[in-house]
Each structure stands twice: as structure tokens, then as C-alpha cells.
Design a protein around this motif. Structure first.
Motif, PDB file in Angstrom:
ATOM      1  N   GLU A 174       6.446   7.423  57.159  1.00 43.67           N
ATOM      2  CA  GLU A 174       5.237   8.163  56.773  1.00 43.67           C
ATOM      3  C   GLU A 174       4.008   7.262  56.760  1.00 43.67           C
ATOM      4  OE1 GLU A 174       6.580  11.894  54.002  1.00 43.67           O
ATOM      5  OE2 GLU A 174       6.139  10.012  52.979  1.00 43.67           O
ATOM      6  N   THR A 175       4.170   6.057  56.212  1.00 42.44           N
ATOM      7  CA  THR A 175       3.032   5.142  56.106  1.00 42.44           C
ATOM      8  C   THR A 175       2.574   4.664  57.473  1.00 42.44           C
ATOM      9  OG1 THR A 175       3.840   4.407  53.949  1.00 42.44           O
ATOM     10  CG2 THR A 175       2.226   3.009  55.038  1.00 42.44           C
ATOM     11  N   LEU A 176       3.522   4.311  58.338  1.00 39.11           N
ATOM     12  CA  LEU A 176       3.158   3.835  59.670  1.00 39.11           C
ATOM     13  C   LEU A 176       2.440   4.924  60.456  1.00 39.11           C
ATOM     14  CD1 LEU A 176       3.349   1.463  61.663  1.00 39.11           C
ATOM     15  CD2 LEU A 176       5.496   2.451  62.496  1.00 39.11           C
ATOM     16  N   ARG A 177       2.883   6.164  60.300  1.00 39.39           N
ATOM     17  CA  ARG A 177       2.221   7.273  60.997  1.00 39.39           C
ATOM     18  C   ARG A 177       0.753   7.385  60.571  1.00 39.39           C
ATOM     19  NH1 ARG A 177       5.329  11.081  59.411  1.00 39.39           N
ATOM     20  NH2 ARG A 177       6.915  10.650  60.978  1.00 39.39           N
ATOM     21  N   LEU A 178       0.495   7.216  59.283  1.00 35.85           N
ATOM     22  CA  LEU A 178      -0.887   7.248  58.796  1.00 35.85           C
ATOM     23  C   LEU A 178      -1.696   6.083  59.363  1.00 35.85           C
ATOM     24  CD1 LEU A 178      -0.180   8.054  55.030  1.00 35.85           C
ATOM     25  CD2 LEU A 178      -1.231   9.607  56.693  1.00 35.85           C
ATOM     26  N   GLU A 179      -1.090   4.931  59.426  1.00 36.00           N
ATOM     27  CA  GLU A 179      -1.800   3.737  59.873  1.00 36.00           C
ATOM     28  C   GLU A 179      -2.085   3.747  61.371  1.00 36.00           C
ATOM     29  OE1 GLU A 179      -0.013   0.759  56.394  1.00 36.00           O
ATOM     30  OE2 GLU A 179       0.820   0.697  58.433  1.00 36.00           O
TER      31      GLU A 179
END
Length: 261
Positions: free
Chosen positions: A172-177
């Protein structure tokens, strides 16, 4: 991706993976081996990565994949692996596992550390090392093989559920970044999958491992998950499969499984 040669027959269409390189970690058995085989069949140039060189060699012989040794828990191994690749279009972060079924009150901290290192830190090491190549590809995919254990907790599973929750939030975090960049972030979360090693490694005996699946009509097998992975990474690149949860029909939830008898 280049088009067909002038000598190609009328109506020729290249396989979906033609011209793309896919790295599959944990490829020596189970979901990883099935995924390497499936992506090779789809036309990908597959780099099969794992610690067990003998199994990788057999996989390479049967599928045409390239066997490259990799220990995701070792920073030097990950760096050498990344340096050996000239391009990466798809990264399938599959390496992982569960190594105990203790209650929190009886936690084996060495097992916790091993579980976290393989599932979470190993995934971070490989993703960080290959992300520059995935960006350079112009149409990169980072796919995380997580688990329904990363979405809900259950008794006796804390070391594994904690690690897989970590993988889920990592995706989830990598997708946002990476939003706005030419890299998709995909998560496949399997439920009950019967493989040769997963439950055996976790429970320590063949009888205990067999009991997990006893009476379950048609649990998933590794090839079912490989099918989902292949489908996700061969969608048009503007289509992102954020999260796919896949279970056998006999499993409605972690605690709700239909068993014959």
C-alpha cells in the motif's frame, strides 16, 4: 516491444510476456516455481531466484528460465543479484514462509526474527535494489505475494500474520509513493494453498501438515496462484490490480472452511 518480423504468418500475435523480463523470488518450490513456469510459458524471459541451486537448475531445465542464486536475507547476495541483471520489467516478490504456530505467550523470538527477515525485510531489500530498473523499463510491475493472513489475524499465527500484515502495508505504501510513475504495485493475497513445504515448515511434521487440508475439497494449488499472478501482470499497463484475494471455494474466511466428514 518490437512487432512481428516480416516473415511472421498473417495474424501472428506475440505472447503477452514477449520482450519483458520477470524476476521471481522464492522460485525453488511452491508458488514461486509455478509462477516461474507460467510466466515462461507466457513468453517472459524469467529469472528464477532462490537459495537452492539444485532445484533452480531443474526448474531452468524444464522451463527455459534463467536460474540465478539469491538469498533475500543477505544484503550482499541481493546486491550481487541486482548487478547481474541488465533489465527488469516485472518483480514477483514471492520469497517468504511461516516457521512456527506458537501462541504469543510462548513466542519463539528467533522464529519471529526469521519470519520477519524473510517475508518483510527480504522483500524490502529486493524491491529497493530492483526499483531503479523497474522505473527504467517504462512499464514496470512490482507484485507482492502476501496472504489472507495479512488481512486478518488468527490464534497461533502471530509471527506469520504480523509479517504478512507488514507485506500488505508495504504494498500500500509503495503504491502511494510511486503514483504517477510508470510502475504498477500489485498484491495477490492467497488463502488456503496446498504446497509441498509451507505447512510442513510451519508445523514440523507431515501428519500435522496434512491435517490442515484434511477433508477440504480442492484447496488451491500453486498453479492457481500462478494463474492469478500471470493475469495481473499481463493486463494493459494502465490497469492496476491493487489487491486480489483468492481462496478455494471451500474457504469462506480464515476460520470458516468446509470439510467433508
Amino acid at each position: 516491444m518490437s512487432g512481428p518480423s516480416p516473415s511472421a504468418p498473417s495474424g501472428y500475435r506475440p505472447l503477452p510476456g514477449t520482450g519483458r523480463t520477470a524476476v521471481v523470488t522464492g522460485a525453488s518450490s511452491g508458488i514461486g516455481a509455478a509462477t516461474a513456469a507460467r510466466l515462461a510459458a507466457e513468453g517472459f524471459d524469467v529469472v528464477a531466484a532462490a537459495r537452492r541451486a539444485d532445484r533452480l537448475a531443474a526448474l531452468a531445465e524444464s522451463t527455459g528460465a534463467r536460474a540465478v542464486p539469491l538469498d533475500v536475507t543477505d544484503a550482499a547476495s541481493v546486491a550481487a543479484f541486482a548487478d547481474a541483471l541488465d533489465r527488469v520489467d516485472v518483480l514477483v516478490n514471492n520469497a517468504g514462509g511461516a516457521f512456527d504456530a506458537h501462541a504469543v505467550a510462548d513466542a519463539d523470538l528467533d522464529s519471529w526474527a526469521r519470519t520477519y527477515d524473510v517475508n518483510v525485510l527480504g522483500t524490502v531489500r529486493v524491491t529497493r535494489a530492483l526499483l531503479p530498473a523497474l522505473r527504467t523499463s517504462g512499464a514496470g510491475d512490482v507484485l507482492f505475494v502476501s496472504s489472507t493472513a495479512g488481512l486478518i489475524s488468527y490464534e497461533g499465527g502471530a509471527s506469520y500474520t504480523a509479517a504478512k500484515h507488514g507485506v500488505h502495508t508495504l504494498a500500500e505504501t509503495l503504491r502511494l509513493e510511486l503514483v504517477g510513475e510508470p510502475v504498477r504495485v500489485i498484491e495477490i493475497a492467497p488463502g488456503m494453498v496446498r504446497t509441498d513445504e509451507f505447512s510442513l515448515n510451519r508445523l514440523g511434521s507431515a501428519d500435522a501438515a496434512d491435517a490442515v487440508y484434511r477433508g477440504v475439497r480442492e484447496p488451491l494449488v500453486a498453479e492457481d496462484v500462478a494463474d492469478c499472478i500471470a493475469w495481473a501482470v499481463t493486463r494493459p499497463h494502465h490497469v492496476n490490480v491493487d489487491l486480489m484475494v483468492v481462496r478455494p471455494r471451500a474457504q469462506a474466511a480464515q476460520h470458516k472452511v468446509a470439510r467433508d466428514g
